[in-house]
Scaffold this active site. Structure first.
Site, PDB file in Angstrom:
ATOM      1  N   GLY A  16       0.832  -1.206   0.000  1.00 27.69           N
ATOM      2  CA  GLY A  16       0.000   0.000   0.000  1.00 27.69           C
ATOM      3  C   GLY A  16       0.863   1.251   0.000  1.00 27.69           C
ATOM      4  N   VAL A  29      17.722   8.931  -3.147  1.00 19.26           N
ATOM      5  CA  VAL A  29      18.319   9.244  -4.448  1.00 19.26           C
ATOM      6  C   VAL A  29      19.414  10.298  -4.280  1.00 19.26           C
ATOM      7  CG1 VAL A  29      17.861  10.338  -6.699  1.00 19.26           C
ATOM      8  CG2 VAL A  29      16.330   8.548  -5.833  1.00 19.26           C
ATOM      9  N   ARG A  77       0.867  -4.835  -6.210  1.00 12.96           N
ATOM     10  CA  ARG A  77       1.082  -6.111  -5.528  1.00 12.96           C
ATOM     11  C   ARG A  77       1.343  -7.136  -6.624  1.00 12.96           C
ATOM     12  NH1 ARG A  77      -0.705  -4.622  -0.063  1.00 12.96           N
ATOM     13  NH2 ARG A  77      -2.237  -2.996  -0.304  1.00 12.96           N
ATOM     14  N   ASP A 108       5.338  -5.221   5.722  1.00 12.38           N
ATOM     15  CA  ASP A 108       5.770  -6.567   6.078  1.00 12.38           C
ATOM     16  C   ASP A 108       5.927  -7.503   4.877  1.00 12.38           C
ATOM     17  OD1 ASP A 108       6.346  -7.609   8.518  1.00 12.38           O
ATOM     18  OD2 ASP A 108       4.533  -8.857   8.542  1.00 12.38           O
ATOM     19  N   GLY A 109       4.914  -7.503   4.014  1.00 17.16           N
ATOM     20  CA  GLY A 109       4.953  -8.376   2.828  1.00 17.16           C
ATOM     21  C   GLY A 109       6.105  -7.997   1.913  1.00 17.16           C
ATOM     22  N   THR A 130       4.361   1.975   5.705  1.00 19.13           N
ATOM     23  CA  THR A 130       2.980   1.474   5.674  1.00 19.13           C
ATOM     24  C   THR A 130       2.167   2.219   6.713  1.00 19.13           C
ATOM     25  OG1 THR A 130       1.514  -0.393   6.155  1.00 19.13           O
ATOM     26  CG2 THR A 130       3.712  -0.527   7.085  1.00 19.13           C
ATOM     27  N   ASP A 132      -0.222   1.287   8.315  1.00 20.64           N
ATOM     28  CA  ASP A 132      -0.679   0.402   9.404  1.00 20.64           C
ATOM     29  C   ASP A 132       0.291   0.321  10.576  1.00 20.64           C
ATOM     30  OD1 ASP A 132      -2.952  -0.200   7.979  1.00 20.64           O
ATOM     31  OD2 ASP A 132      -2.042  -1.932   6.981  1.00 20.64           O
ATOM     32  N   ASP A 134       2.545  -1.751  11.189  1.00 18.63           N
ATOM     33  CA  ASP A 134       2.541  -3.115  11.739  1.00 18.63           C
ATOM     34  C   ASP A 134       3.788  -3.928  11.397  1.00 18.63           C
ATOM     35  OD1 ASP A 134       1.981  -3.284   9.062  1.00 18.63           O
ATOM     36  OD2 ASP A 134       0.362  -4.737   9.258  1.00 18.63           O
ATOM     37  N   GLY A 175      -6.871  -0.836   9.080  1.00 18.10           N
ATOM     38  CA  GLY A 175      -6.199  -1.766   9.984  1.00 18.10           C
ATOM     39  C   GLY A 175      -6.845  -3.133   9.912  1.00 18.10           C
ATOM     40  N   ARG A 176      -6.494  -3.881   8.847  1.00 17.13           N
ATOM     41  CA  ARG A 176      -7.110  -5.198   8.678  1.00 17.13           C
ATOM     42  C   ARG A 176      -6.551  -6.196   9.693  1.00 17.13           C
ATOM     43  NH1 ARG A 176      -6.581  -6.186   2.719  1.00 17.13           N
ATOM     44  NH2 ARG A 176      -7.186  -4.015   2.598  1.00 17.13           N
ATOM     45  N   GLU A 192     -15.333   6.436  23.108  1.00 16.64           N
ATOM     46  CA  GLU A 192     -15.836   5.637  24.228  1.00 16.64           C
ATOM     47  C   GLU A 192     -15.380   4.183  24.080  1.00 16.64           C
ATOM     48  OE1 GLU A 192     -17.704   8.114  22.921  1.00 16.64           O
ATOM     49  OE2 GLU A 192     -17.496   9.187  24.820  1.00 16.64           O
ATOM     50  N   GLU A 228     -10.691  -1.925  10.738  1.00 12.78           N
ATOM     51  CA  GLU A 228     -11.272  -2.767   9.672  1.00 12.78           C
ATOM     52  C   GLU A 228     -11.358  -4.252  10.054  1.00 12.78           C
ATOM     53  OE1 GLU A 228      -8.453  -1.688   6.638  1.00 12.78           O
ATOM     54  OE2 GLU A 228      -9.926  -2.242   5.114  1.00 12.78           O
ATOM     55  N   ARG A 249     -24.954   5.988  13.615  1.00  7.11           N
ATOM     56  CA  ARG A 249     -24.565   6.114  12.198  1.00  7.11           C
ATOM     57  C   ARG A 249     -23.164   5.549  12.003  1.00  7.11           C
ATOM     58  NH1 ARG A 249     -27.886  10.335   9.838  1.00  7.11           N
ATOM     59  NH2 ARG A 249     -29.915   9.749  10.672  1.00  7.11           N
TER      60      ARG A 249
HETATM   61  P1  ATP Z   1       0.945  -2.870   3.411  1.00  6.75           P
HETATM   62  O1  ATP Z   1       1.254  -3.052   4.863  1.00  6.75           O
HETATM   63  O2  ATP Z   1       0.781  -1.445   3.055  1.00  6.75           O
HETATM   64  O3  ATP Z   1      -0.132  -3.765   2.905  1.00  6.75           O
HETATM   65  P2  ATP Z   1       2.911  -4.739   2.450  1.00  6.75           P
HETATM   66  O4  ATP Z   1       4.307  -4.570   1.995  1.00  6.75           O
HETATM   67  O5  ATP Z   1       2.714  -5.587   3.674  1.00  6.75           O
HETATM   68  O6  ATP Z   1       2.308  -3.305   2.623  1.00  6.75           O
HETATM   69  P3  ATP Z   1       1.830  -6.802   0.728  1.00  6.75           P
HETATM   70  O7  ATP Z   1       0.757  -6.745  -0.295  1.00  6.75           O
HETATM   71  O8  ATP Z   1       1.688  -7.771   1.837  1.00  6.75           O
HETATM   72  O9  ATP Z   1       2.021  -5.315   1.252  1.00  6.75           O
HETATM   73  O10 ATP Z   1       3.208  -7.151  -0.007  1.00  6.75           O
HETATM   74  C1  ATP Z   1       3.640  -6.430  -1.143  1.00  6.75           C
HETATM   75  C2  ATP Z   1       4.225  -7.371  -2.149  1.00  6.75           C
HETATM   76  O11 ATP Z   1       5.363  -8.043  -1.575  1.00  6.75           O
HETATM   77  C3  ATP Z   1       3.317  -8.507  -2.611  1.00  6.75           C
HETATM   78  O12 ATP Z   1       2.464  -8.126  -3.654  1.00  6.75           O
HETATM   79  C4  ATP Z   1       4.298  -9.558  -3.049  1.00  6.75           C
HETATM   80  O13 ATP Z   1       4.734  -9.347  -4.379  1.00  6.75           O
HETATM   81  C5  ATP Z   1       5.474  -9.355  -2.105  1.00  6.75           C
HETATM   82  N1  ATP Z   1       5.403 -10.360  -1.030  1.00  6.75           N
HETATM   83  C6  ATP Z   1       4.503 -10.432  -0.029  1.00  6.75           C
HETATM   84  N2  ATP Z   1       4.701 -11.523   0.745  1.00  6.75           N
HETATM   85  C7  ATP Z   1       5.765 -12.153   0.205  1.00  6.75           C
HETATM   86  C8  ATP Z   1       6.477 -13.371   0.529  1.00  6.75           C
HETATM   87  N3  ATP Z   1       6.132 -14.124   1.573  1.00  6.75           N
HETATM   88  N4  ATP Z   1       7.527 -13.721  -0.268  1.00  6.75           N
HETATM   89  C9  ATP Z   1       7.884 -12.962  -1.301  1.00  6.75           C
HETATM   90  N5  ATP Z   1       7.255 -11.828  -1.659  1.00  6.75           N
HETATM   91  C10 ATP Z   1       6.207 -11.419  -0.924  1.00  6.75           C
END
Ligand code: ATP
Length: 324
Positions: A16, A29, A77, A108-109, A130, A132, A134, A175-176, A192, A228, A249
């Site tokens: 994200g 850079v 992604r 993280d991903g 990110t 989040d 997290d 925040g999923r 609250e 979320e 609401r």
């Molecule tokens: P956000 O917290 O904003 O969602 P993020 O970096 O955690 O950011 P992800 O969609 O989880 O977002 O990961 C981004 C990209 O990283 C993924 O689309 C994928 O290409 C790569 N990725 C995620 N997990 C893995 C993994 N276990 N191994 C290799 N690549 C990964």
């Protein structure tokens, strides 16, 4: 540590988008060029890397971006990259473009992706970005402060109208999987109730009862912040209204929380992290994650960083909710 003499460095933003990513790109850079490296931007994250969507970046290419939200390199992604074959292909592409190292700005991903590349012998550096907040190994991720302030501004406005109409407002924030935005914004707006994915709750005890106790001591409005991942906000609102009889609401803040000009905190954190990343490479330290720990910008080993766990201070949350 890498034996390779690094000359060309690629940078990508992944996952994200987060306000401040541009400030990190700018710092990276410019600091990189100052150290004598050739800097390249990989557009659209790992997806763009696999497509060879790579452009040179000069000092002037990163002008006028420090104050802009989103990311000039765009983000995406990529499913293909998660598999070993995808990562091998990314390594080949980097060879073709003669990129010696890769800086990944993301969550993280994205760090898991960078870690996978490091295991294939590609020198990497991760910068946490990110909204989040997290990422386990760092206290702070670029974008978090801006997202919280954007959410808070919207909630303050909702609060004015909720108060005038004596309503209950259920507000869903991002925040999923992590409740950092919800917890902080909830405390800052005097909610609250705050519901986060990390803490189990009962609607009867933790929501209806709190709202009714508030009404009994003369409150005229009630704010319920729902991350979320902590439940379905419209459904929760419906149940609150049915149980308490108080008009309720729902507002889902959604993507508005992602955009906007980064705050001072985010611009500075991003700039310092970008500079630190180049510092690491220049000192022969690769496969590192740039983190903020105890208010200091540091670098840690990627393997160690990926093994860390972060917990939310649920007790602080409970303490802060009983201030009415
Ligand atoms: P956000 O917290 O904003 O969602 P993020 O970096 O955690 O950011 P992800 O969609 O989880 O977002 O990961 C981004 C990209 O990283 C993924 O689309 C994928 O290409 C790569 N990725 C995620 N997990 C893995 C993994 N276990 N191994 C290799 N690549 C990964």
């Amino acid at each position: 540590m890498s034996e390779l003499k690094i000359k060309k460095i690629g940078v990508l933003t992944s996952g994200g988008d987060a306000p401040g990513m541009n400030a990190a790109i700018r710092a990276l850079v410019r600091a990189g060029i100052r150290e004598g490296y050739e800097m390249y931007g990989v557009r659209r994250g790992y997806k763009g890397l696999l497509e060879g969507d790579i452009i040179p970046l000069g000092t002037r290419d990163v002008s006028e971006i420090i104050h802009r939200g989103g990311t000039i390199l765009m983000t995406a992604r990529s499913k293909e990259f998660v598999d070993k074959e995808g990562q091998e292909k990314a390594k080949e592409i980097m060879k073709v473009y003669e990129l010696d190292a890769l800086v990944v700005i993301g969550g993280d991903g994205s760090f898991r992706g960078a870690y996978a590349l490091s295991k294939l012998g590609i020198p990497v550096i991760g910068i946490p970005g990110t909204i989040d907040n997290d990422v386990s190994c760092t206290d702070y991720c670029i974008g978090f402060d801006t997202a919280m302030n954007t959410a808070l501004e919207a909630i303050d406005k909702i609060r004015d109208t909720a108060s005038s109409h004596e309503r209950c407002s259920v507000i869903e924030v991002m925040g999923r999987e992590a409740g950092y935005i919800a917890m902080n914004v909830g405390m800052a707006c005097g909610a609250e109730v705050i519901l986060i994915p990390e803490v189990k709750y009962s609607l009867e005890k933790d929501v209806y009862r709190i709202i009714l106790e508030g009404r009994n001591v003369g409150k005229h409005h009630y704010i319920v912040i729902v991350a979320e991942g902590a439940g379905d906000a419209p459904e929760i609102a419906k149940k609150i209204e049915e149980f308490t009889g108080i008009e309720t609401r729902t507002t889902v803040l959604g993507y508005v929380q992602r955009g906007g000009s980064p705050t001072v905190k985010d611009r500075i954190a991003a700039s310092m992290m970008g500079i630190k990343a180049i510092d690491c490479i220049a000192n022969g330290k690769t496969n590192r994650l740039i983190v903020e720990q105890g208010g200091e910008i540091k670098d840690i080993d990627i393997k160690k960083g990926m093994a860390m766990k972060k917990t939310i201070a649920a007790e602080t949350l409970k303490e802060n909710l009983r201030l009415f």
